[in-house]
Design a protein around this motif. Structure first.
Motif, mmCIF file in Angstrom:
data_model
loop_
_atom_site.group_PDB
_atom_site.id
_atom_site.type_symbol
_atom_site.label_atom_id
_atom_site.label_comp_id
_atom_site.label_asym_id
_atom_site.label_seq_id
_atom_site.Cartn_x
_atom_site.Cartn_y
_atom_site.Cartn_z
ATOM 1 N N ARG A 48 0.822 -1.202 0.000
ATOM 2 C CA ARG A 48 0.000 0.000 0.000
ATOM 3 C C ARG A 48 0.865 1.264 0.000
ATOM 4 N NH1 ARG A 48 -4.873 -1.448 4.335
ATOM 5 N NH2 ARG A 48 -5.760 -3.180 3.132
ATOM 6 N N GLN A 104 6.744 -6.396 3.410
ATOM 7 C CA GLN A 104 5.792 -5.797 4.347
ATOM 8 C C GLN A 104 6.156 -6.166 5.787
ATOM 9 O OE1 GLN A 104 2.999 -3.874 3.767
ATOM 10 N NE2 GLN A 104 3.484 -3.697 1.599
ATOM 11 N N TYR A 298 -3.335 -7.057 2.498
ATOM 12 C CA TYR A 298 -2.278 -6.043 2.567
ATOM 13 C C TYR A 298 -1.460 -5.960 1.271
ATOM 14 C CZ TYR A 298 -3.128 -5.496 7.540
ATOM 15 O OH TYR A 298 -3.700 -5.234 8.757
ATOM 16 N N ASP A 300 0.419 -8.056 -0.180
ATOM 17 C CA ASP A 300 1.772 -8.599 -0.017
ATOM 18 C C ASP A 300 1.955 -9.716 -1.045
ATOM 19 O OD1 ASP A 300 4.250 -9.191 0.873
ATOM 20 O OD2 ASP A 300 3.704 -9.491 2.969
#
Length: 337
Positions: A48, A104, A298, A300
């Motif tokens: 992000r 991440q 997320y 990832d």
């Protein structure tokens, strides 16, 4: 027999290579073919709110500006000998087998998968034993008592089990059996080596819910196979010889039915070991499936790629084991090879 085993092992190794290549192309090649730029692809691996500097660093880390063949070769080298990633001013080493590195969480994907594997493995083995024994037993009894009340009820329940997804039956089980009636404890994972009783009691509800879905298919498959087999001439011959009904049913009737059952069991176990996403998410079990769901949330992508490849390898290995077990279940396979 040895030739059969060697041929299956060779086919399994070849299939693993093809699965690895296809999985890599899906994540790296297909977006480029669809018109995605190198910067856009790198942004997916950053996560992000990617910054231009992070995107440029990711392109260099993953060799995204190189031809797809070069990228795939570097990926294979990472699996067998490990890989180094430039992370800021530091160089991060990902030990073999390197399925990727999560920038991440700053962790190796394979290490995180191995850490969560006991949860998914425990879930798969316990549920697998329940759905295999329960489904086959119900299918055999239904076939013997065709048209009876038991047969009608069992097949009706089997139809319901196939139709209802895990997120429905699991939430119902939690609502009534755990929170309202307090019959069973809430789902949890305790390592088997620490406390076998707590391990079994904490996973019993997920086992039952997951087994209910799969056992329905096994019951219907076993019933259909038994109904076909019990009408064969050799069954009538076995009864004419005076063999006990139990011997006729289990040895002569059930054994030919086990070959397709073994096939779908290998597929189902491979899928569950690759990550029982819905079951782990519903019961908050920190296994491979939930790890993949969090990675998707997320963005990832190295984790998603690693889990996908790991699950595909599990399915291939389970199918290979099924192929090697065929001669034990069906002697005709040994005779043919």
């Amino acid at each position: 027999m040895l030739t059969y085993i060697l041929r299956r092992l060779g086919a399994g190794a070849l299939l693993l290579g093809i699965v690895t290549m296809v999985t890599f192309v899906i994540f790296y090649g297909v977006p480029r073919m669809a018109g995605q730029t190198v910067e856009q692809l790198a942004a997916m691996y950053v996560g992000r709110a990617p910054t231009p500097a992070a995107i440029e660093a990711t392109i260099e880390r993953l060799n995204l500006d190189q031809p797809i063949a070069v990228q795939f070769w570097e990926f294979l080298k990472g699996i067998f000998i490990g890989a180094d990633y430039q992370y800021g001013r530091d160089i991060v080493h990902c030990s073999a087998p390197c399925f990727g590195y999560s920038f991440q969480n700053n962790t190796e994907v394979f290490g995180e998968i191995v850490k969560r594997l006991p949860v998914t493995f425990s879930l798969a083995i316990g549920a697998g034993v329940l759905w295999l024994i329960g489904g086959v037993a119900v299918g055999v009894v239904s076939a013997i008592k065709k048209g009876s009340i038991f047969d009608r009820v069992a097949m009706g329940v089997a139809l319901a089990g196939v139709s209802m997804p895990i997120f429905f039956t699991g939430l119902l089980a939690l609502a009534f059996l755990v929170h309202s009636w307090k019959i069973l404890p809430n789902a949890s994972y305790t390592p088997f080596t620490e406390n076998p009783v707590a391990w079994a009691s904490g996973l019993f509800l997920p086992w039952v819910v997951l087994a209910f879905l799969h056992a329905a298919q096994y019951a219907r498959q076993t019933r259909a196979g038994m109904l076909e087999t019990m009408g064969e001439d050799y069954i009538r011959t076995a009864r004419a010889k005076g063999l006990k009904e139990r011997t006729v049913v289990l040895k002569h009737g059930l054994r030919p039915t086990l070959t397709p059952i073994l096939t779908i069991f290998g597929l189902d176990i491979g899928l569950v070991l690759g990550g029982a996403v819905l079951t782990e998410q519903v019961f908050s079990l920190n296994g491979i499936g939930r790890y993949a769901v969090n990675a998707i949330a997320y963005k990832d992508l190295p984790v998603v790629l690693g889990v996908t490849l790991f699950g595909a390898i599990f399915i291939v290995v389970c199918n290979l084991l099924v192929d090697l077990l065929y001669p034990l279940v069906d002697p005709r396979v040994r005779a043919a090879h």
